[in-house]
Design a protein around this motif. Structure first.
Motif, mmCIF file in Angstrom:
data_model
loop_
_atom_site.group_PDB
_atom_site.id
_atom_site.type_symbol
_atom_site.label_atom_id
_atom_site.label_comp_id
_atom_site.label_asym_id
_atom_site.label_seq_id
_atom_site.Cartn_x
_atom_site.Cartn_y
_atom_site.Cartn_z
ATOM 1 N N VAL A 84 0.841 -1.204 0.000
ATOM 2 C CA VAL A 84 0.000 0.000 0.000
ATOM 3 C C VAL A 84 0.873 1.250 0.000
ATOM 4 O O VAL A 84 0.674 2.172 -0.810
ATOM 5 C CB VAL A 84 -0.955 0.005 1.218
ATOM 6 C CG1 VAL A 84 -1.677 1.353 1.331
ATOM 7 C CG2 VAL A 84 -1.968 -1.128 1.107
ATOM 8 N N HIS A 85 1.854 1.301 0.895
ATOM 9 C CA HIS A 85 2.717 2.479 0.994
ATOM 10 C C HIS A 85 3.595 2.636 -0.255
ATOM 11 O O HIS A 85 3.767 3.752 -0.763
ATOM 12 C CB HIS A 85 3.608 2.376 2.225
ATOM 13 C CG HIS A 85 2.851 2.355 3.512
ATOM 14 N ND1 HIS A 85 1.930 3.321 3.850
ATOM 15 C CD2 HIS A 85 2.874 1.476 4.554
ATOM 16 C CE1 HIS A 85 1.422 3.053 5.037
ATOM 17 N NE2 HIS A 85 1.969 1.935 5.484
ATOM 18 N N ARG A 88 1.512 3.876 -3.187
ATOM 19 C CA ARG A 88 1.194 5.297 -3.042
ATOM 20 C C ARG A 88 2.364 6.147 -3.527
ATOM 21 O O ARG A 88 2.175 7.130 -4.269
ATOM 22 C CB ARG A 88 0.876 5.626 -1.590
ATOM 23 C CG ARG A 88 0.458 7.094 -1.392
ATOM 24 C CD ARG A 88 0.442 7.516 0.058
ATOM 25 N NE ARG A 88 -0.376 6.634 0.878
ATOM 26 C CZ ARG A 88 0.108 5.820 1.816
ATOM 27 N NH1 ARG A 88 1.410 5.770 2.029
ATOM 28 N NH2 ARG A 88 -0.698 5.062 2.530
ATOM 29 N N GLU A 89 3.583 5.789 -3.125
ATOM 30 C CA GLU A 89 4.757 6.560 -3.532
ATOM 31 C C GLU A 89 4.940 6.527 -5.046
ATOM 32 O O GLU A 89 5.151 7.565 -5.684
ATOM 33 C CB GLU A 89 6.016 6.011 -2.860
ATOM 34 C CG GLU A 89 7.279 6.748 -3.289
ATOM 35 C CD GLU A 89 8.562 5.980 -3.022
ATOM 36 O OE1 GLU A 89 9.567 6.282 -3.693
ATOM 37 O OE2 GLU A 89 8.548 5.087 -2.161
ATOM 38 N N LEU A 90 4.854 5.334 -5.631
ATOM 39 C CA LEU A 90 5.115 5.256 -7.058
ATOM 40 C C LEU A 90 4.025 5.949 -7.877
ATOM 41 O O LEU A 90 4.294 6.525 -8.936
ATOM 42 C CB LEU A 90 5.321 3.810 -7.506
ATOM 43 C CG LEU A 90 4.172 2.804 -7.473
ATOM 44 C CD1 LEU A 90 3.296 2.878 -8.710
ATOM 45 C CD2 LEU A 90 4.739 1.378 -7.346
ATOM 46 N N ILE A 135 -3.414 -1.119 8.818
ATOM 47 C CA ILE A 135 -2.339 -1.043 7.833
ATOM 48 C C ILE A 135 -1.102 -0.609 8.611
ATOM 49 O O ILE A 135 -1.094 0.465 9.220
ATOM 50 C CB ILE A 135 -2.660 -0.044 6.705
ATOM 51 C CG1 ILE A 135 -3.850 -0.551 5.881
ATOM 52 C CG2 ILE A 135 -1.445 0.160 5.801
ATOM 53 C CD1 ILE A 135 -4.329 0.421 4.814
ATOM 54 N N TYR A 136 -0.089 -1.450 8.642
ATOM 55 C CA TYR A 136 1.118 -1.125 9.390
ATOM 56 C C TYR A 136 1.783 0.129 8.825
ATOM 57 O O TYR A 136 1.813 0.332 7.606
ATOM 58 C CB TYR A 136 2.121 -2.280 9.348
ATOM 59 C CG TYR A 136 1.791 -3.422 10.279
ATOM 60 C CD1 TYR A 136 2.040 -3.320 11.637
ATOM 61 C CD2 TYR A 136 1.248 -4.613 9.792
ATOM 62 C CE1 TYR A 136 1.752 -4.377 12.499
ATOM 63 C CE2 TYR A 136 0.949 -5.670 10.642
ATOM 64 C CZ TYR A 136 1.203 -5.539 11.996
ATOM 65 O OH TYR A 136 0.905 -6.580 12.848
#
Length: 290
Positions: A84-85, A88-90, A135-136
């Protein structure tokens, strides 16, 4: 200009056309594709045991089968949280470049890429929230850089995306075929692997072209800094799988001590080497890492 390097490369333009067509032919609606059971069995592997952070260490013998299953559950949730993280960045980076100077040619494929990655982020988040209730958080650091030029910045962005996708795909391809896992887990890994194979093919070609373009004007010091940065990013990406909150949620006492012990274990270096075997070979062959 990046566009000149891309536009002169008939091979890359042909790959873009084939990948865009494949994206259209393979299109699916993730909101209809998956069936989400109310809960998944606790007494099972949620991640292939060979991919868990305790595998090959003394802790794989110390912990009970029930504890190992519990650790695999939370490591599974952490793995999808990292997706997920990372997605989001890409997405931010690709959206910032779509239909901009230098990236005119790949922009059509960027549209497919953005759409597919957005859907990936949805089903990974859905899994985390349904079965882990969280979500960690992503560990800090890893991506920060003060790139001296736009060329270097773009190269590092797409190299990071490629490294992230190849790490994830190593896990996806294994878990998609692992009959010890629940079909829901196998299914999301299977469909993600299907899409990531296109993204990795695109990423390798683009990263190679961006590197070729950079080499025309970069100093040896700049190229060395790129190499050092990418090695550091690979290490950070892999170590993000070792999350102390995962061990805490699994009921392990002194989770930070466990993380340190696992990171210092010879098994960690071996696992990292296996995970990035193809990635490192590509980066070394192109000269991106030295």
């Amino acid at each position: 200009m990046v566009s000149e390097v891309i536009d002169r490369n008939d091979r890359f333009r042909g790959i873009l056309d084939r990948l865009a067509t494949k994206s259209i032919d393979d299109y699916y609606n993730p909101y209809r594709l998956f069936e989400w059971p109310e809960q998944l069995p606790e007494d099972m592997w949620w991640m292939s045991p060979e991919l868990t952070t305790t595998y090959g260490t003394e802790w794989a013998e110390k912990l009970t089968p029930e504890q190992l299953h519990t650790v695999s559950k939370h490591e599974s949730i952490n793995f999808y949280s990292l997706n997920v993280h990372g997605i989001r960045e890409l997405l931010v980076e690709v959206v910032n470049r779509i239909h901009t100077a230098g990236f005119e040619t790949p922009s059509e494929f960027f549209h497919h890429f953005i759409g597919e990655e957005n859907e990936h982020m949805w089903f990974f988040a859905e899994f985390c929230l349904r079965y882990g209730k969280k979500i960690y958080r992503q560990p800090a650091g890893g991506a920060e850089t003060a790139a001296p030029s736009d060329k270097v910045q773009s190269l590092l962005v797409f190299a990071r995306i490629l490294i992230f996708e190849e790490l994830v795909d190593h896990f996806n391809s294994a878990m998609a075929e692992d009959e010890r896992l629940h079909e829901t887990i196998r299914g999301i890994n299977r469909i993600h692997h299907q899409d990531e194979s296109r993204h990795i093919a695109f990423g390798r070609e683009l990263v190679n072209l961006l590197h070729q373009d950079l080499k025309r004007t970069a100093t040896e010091q700049e190229l060395d800094e790129v190499s050092t940065y990418l090695r550091r990013y690979m290490r950070h990406s892999f170590e993000s799988l070792y999350h102390p909150q995962v061990y805490r949620d699994a009921g392990i006492e002194r989770p930070h001590e466990l993380r340190r012990a696992l990171l210092e274990s010879p098994a960690r270096a071996e696992a990292e080497q296996r995970t990035f075997r193809k990635t490192a070979k590509f980066l070394e062959k192109t000269g991106l890492i030295r």
